[in-house]
Structures are given as structure tokens and as C-alpha cells.
Design an enzyme around this catalytic site. Sequence first.
Site, PDB file in Angstrom:
ATOM      1  N   ALA A   1       0.831  -1.200   0.000  1.00  0.00           N
ATOM      2  CA  ALA A   1       0.000   0.000   0.000  1.00  0.00           C
ATOM      3  C   ALA A   1       0.864   1.249   0.000  1.00  0.00           C
ATOM      4  O   ALA A   1       1.225   1.758  -1.066  1.00  0.00           O
ATOM      5  CB  ALA A   1      -0.935  -0.026   1.212  1.00  0.00           C
ATOM      6  N   ARG A   2       1.227   1.739   1.165  1.00  0.00           N
ATOM      7  CA  ARG A   2       2.119   2.879   1.327  1.00  0.00           C
ATOM      8  C   ARG A   2       2.986   2.638   2.560  1.00  0.00           C
ATOM      9  O   ARG A   2       2.537   2.054   3.549  1.00  0.00           O
ATOM     10  CB  ARG A   2       1.325   4.184   1.503  1.00  0.00           C
ATOM     11  CG  ARG A   2       0.692   4.708   0.216  1.00  0.00           C
ATOM     12  CD  ARG A   2       1.728   5.188  -0.785  1.00  0.00           C
ATOM     13  NE  ARG A   2       1.158   5.820  -1.961  1.00  0.00           N
ATOM     14  CZ  ARG A   2       0.898   5.189  -3.094  1.00  0.00           C
ATOM     15  NH1 ARG A   2       1.130   3.887  -3.198  1.00  0.00           N
ATOM     16  NH2 ARG A   2       0.415   5.860  -4.127  1.00  0.00           N
TER      17      ARG A   2
ATOM     18  N   ASP B   1       6.840  -3.837  -0.569  1.00  0.00           N
ATOM     19  CA  ASP B   1       7.042  -3.214  -1.875  1.00  0.00           C
ATOM     20  C   ASP B   1       7.053  -1.695  -1.771  1.00  0.00           C
ATOM     21  O   ASP B   1       7.356  -1.015  -2.750  1.00  0.00           O
ATOM     22  CB  ASP B   1       5.938  -3.653  -2.847  1.00  0.00           C
ATOM     23  CG  ASP B   1       6.168  -3.160  -4.273  1.00  0.00           C
ATOM     24  OD1 ASP B   1       7.315  -3.276  -4.752  1.00  0.00           O
ATOM     25  OD2 ASP B   1       5.215  -2.653  -4.892  1.00  0.00           O
TER      26      ASP B   1
ATOM     27  N   GLU C   1      10.561   6.654   0.662  1.00  0.00           N
ATOM     28  CA  GLU C   1      11.231   6.022  -0.476  1.00  0.00           C
ATOM     29  C   GLU C   1      11.664   7.070  -1.507  1.00  0.00           C
ATOM     30  O   GLU C   1      10.996   8.097  -1.656  1.00  0.00           O
ATOM     31  CB  GLU C   1      10.329   4.965  -1.128  1.00  0.00           C
ATOM     32  CG  GLU C   1       8.980   5.453  -1.607  1.00  0.00           C
ATOM     33  CD  GLU C   1       8.108   4.312  -2.120  1.00  0.00           C
ATOM     34  OE1 GLU C   1       7.701   4.402  -3.299  1.00  0.00           O
ATOM     35  OE2 GLU C   1       7.839   3.358  -1.378  1.00  0.00           O
TER      36      GLU C   1
ATOM     37  N   HIS D   1       9.028  -0.854  -5.029  1.00  0.00           N
ATOM     38  CA  HIS D   1       7.767  -0.246  -5.454  1.00  0.00           C
ATOM     39  C   HIS D   1       7.417  -0.661  -6.888  1.00  0.00           C
ATOM     40  O   HIS D   1       7.289   0.175  -7.788  1.00  0.00           O
ATOM     41  CB  HIS D   1       7.819   1.275  -5.331  1.00  0.00           C
ATOM     42  CG  HIS D   1       6.466   1.907  -5.229  1.00  0.00           C
ATOM     43  ND1 HIS D   1       6.218   3.041  -4.513  1.00  0.00           N
ATOM     44  CD2 HIS D   1       5.265   1.545  -5.751  1.00  0.00           C
ATOM     45  CE1 HIS D   1       4.935   3.370  -4.597  1.00  0.00           C
ATOM     46  NE2 HIS D   1       4.334   2.474  -5.360  1.00  0.00           N
TER      47      HIS D   1
ATOM     48  N   SER E   1       2.776  -1.608  -9.898  1.00  0.00           N
ATOM     49  CA  SER E   1       2.139  -1.398 -11.203  1.00  0.00           C
ATOM     50  C   SER E   1       3.110  -1.590 -12.369  1.00  0.00           C
ATOM     51  O   SER E   1       2.782  -1.234 -13.508  1.00  0.00           O
ATOM     52  CB  SER E   1       1.542   0.014 -11.268  1.00  0.00           C
ATOM     53  OG  SER E   1       2.560   0.997 -11.136  1.00  0.00           O
TER      54      SER E   1
END
Length: 321
Positions: A239-240, A264, A269, A287, A290
Site C-alpha cells: 500500500a504505502r 514493496d 522512499e 515499489h 504497477s
Amino acid sequence: MTDRPLLLVTRRMPPAVTERLQRDYRARLNETDEVYDSDRLVAQAEGCEAILCCSSEKFSAEVIARLPESVRALATFSVGYEHIDTTAAKARGIRVTNTPDVLTDSTADIAFLCLLGAARRAWEGESMLRAGEWVGWSTTQLLGVHVTGKRLGIFGMGRIGRAVARRARGFDMEVHYHNRRRLPADQEEGATYQADADALLGICDFVSLNFPASPETENFLNAERIAKLPDGAVVVNSARGTVIDDDALIAALKSGKLAAAGLDVYRGEPRLDPRYRELPNAFLLPHMGSATVETRDAMGFKCLDNLDALFAGREPPDALV
């Protein structure tokens, strides 16, 4: 054609998106792909009618107040929009759009990759092979955590949370979820609703964090909540980074309270807490949620679909304000 709107594009886009950009707009591209600070954002936006931005740029109220009067829209190349002060944008009459739906499956895939990679000690195994340290099979080598049939608690049952639940069913996992409100039965993906987040933590073999960043979710997974998890649980965050208290998670991974974590996303970051790199039971990705050609193209096209609608006098389909 000089009548085409001028866009500021803050990061390098996939080739197919850039091709469409340059066909339909005058585009001020970021050829070096550097992250613009606030002064550079404001300077580069001079004369532009819209900005195609990413989550790497922060549009605070102060930055939005300094944007040129020509800017009519911010189209963010992301589903999350916590990097944009939407209240300030609305006050200035600047439309804000995002890219929902198109990254659901790719992000859910990465969440499950993190789950499996953490549970089965994938990074340790690959590192052993690449370092030439594997001397052969043994009965006790890299024993991980079984996934099939275990309990998964999903925190945040939006599009991505539901997609994670669908994948978990393929592993015969018993899926539970916590959300601000219970979903209609036909959207629950066979998962059991738990109104009390802390009670759900107490039965989780695996935790998947899938809610957006907000003041309410800041440091959601803290030391107190980690203590409620069963010993040997596995935590996954796609998520974050701000939804986890890094000190608490790192301490739990070091002590053995948690078997592993698959991450992730990170606070601050790309400058993640360096202690994560020292933990063999932390499965880390940069990250990548996507990061498929199909998804990133679809995200860019959604940004442009929204801008196309705006400049044609229509309501953007993914307008936030």
C-alpha cells in the site's frame, strides 16, 4: 499545431504514452527523469495548461499557490493522491484526476509475490545461489512458512484488497478482512468481515495491508498491534510505507516475533530504512506494484483520457476535484 494545450510531464513516460502525448499535445518532457523539487515544478509549469505528474512530486498547498494561473489540471499517474493537496487545488479551481482500476491486478500480483517470497524465504535462496554458496539439498535448508490453508487478514478491502482475496482463494487460504464498512456480500470475495481490526490481527497467519495513506492509517501497524499477531506471522505491505511503524516492524523481525515481511513500499522512499537491508527475513521490492508494460501504458492513457475530456469541455471520468 500551436492550438494544442501545453502539458508539463514531470517524469519520463512509457514510449506508447509519450507517442500519444506528442501526437495530441504540446508536451514539455522531463528527458532526464529527475524528480523536480517545488521550485523546479513551478518554473517548468510556466505557460502550461495542465501537469501530468507522479507520486514522486509533492503538490502541497504552498506549491499549488505558486503554480502559474495557466494551470487548469493535475493528472496524476497513480491511483493514490496523498501527494496532492486536493483542498488547495479545488480552492484554486484546478481539477485533479487519478488512475483507478487499471493497476488493480498488477498490484495484487505483487502483493502475493511479497507474501510468497517472504513466506518461502525466496530472497535468501536466490542470494545463496548467486553467491555460489549452495552446496546441495538438505532436509532443514531454508524452511519457510506454509501458505496453503492459512488465515489471511486483509486490511483495506478496496479494489486491490479484493483482488488479493481472489488470489488467496487459489491457495485455499481462509480470508478475513477489515474495512471502514462492510462490503455487500457479492463484493466480499468469500472473505469474512471483521469489524474490529485488533481482533482480526489476533487470528492472522498473514497480514496484507491494502489501505491508502491517510492521517488515520499513519503507523497503523505499530508495536502494540504487532504484539496482537500470532507468533510467526508474516506481514505484507503493498500500500504505502507510512502505514507501518518501521521501528516496530524491524524489532519484530529481529526478535522472531514475526517470521518474515514482504514489502514493496517504504516510508521516505527511495530512502528506505537501511536496517531492512540487513534482515534476511525481509523480502524487499522497489515499489513494483504497477510495473508491467500493460499497466503503465494504461495508467498513462487514463491520464490522457481525463485531460482529453477536460479540454473538450467534458467532465473527466476520474475527477477527484
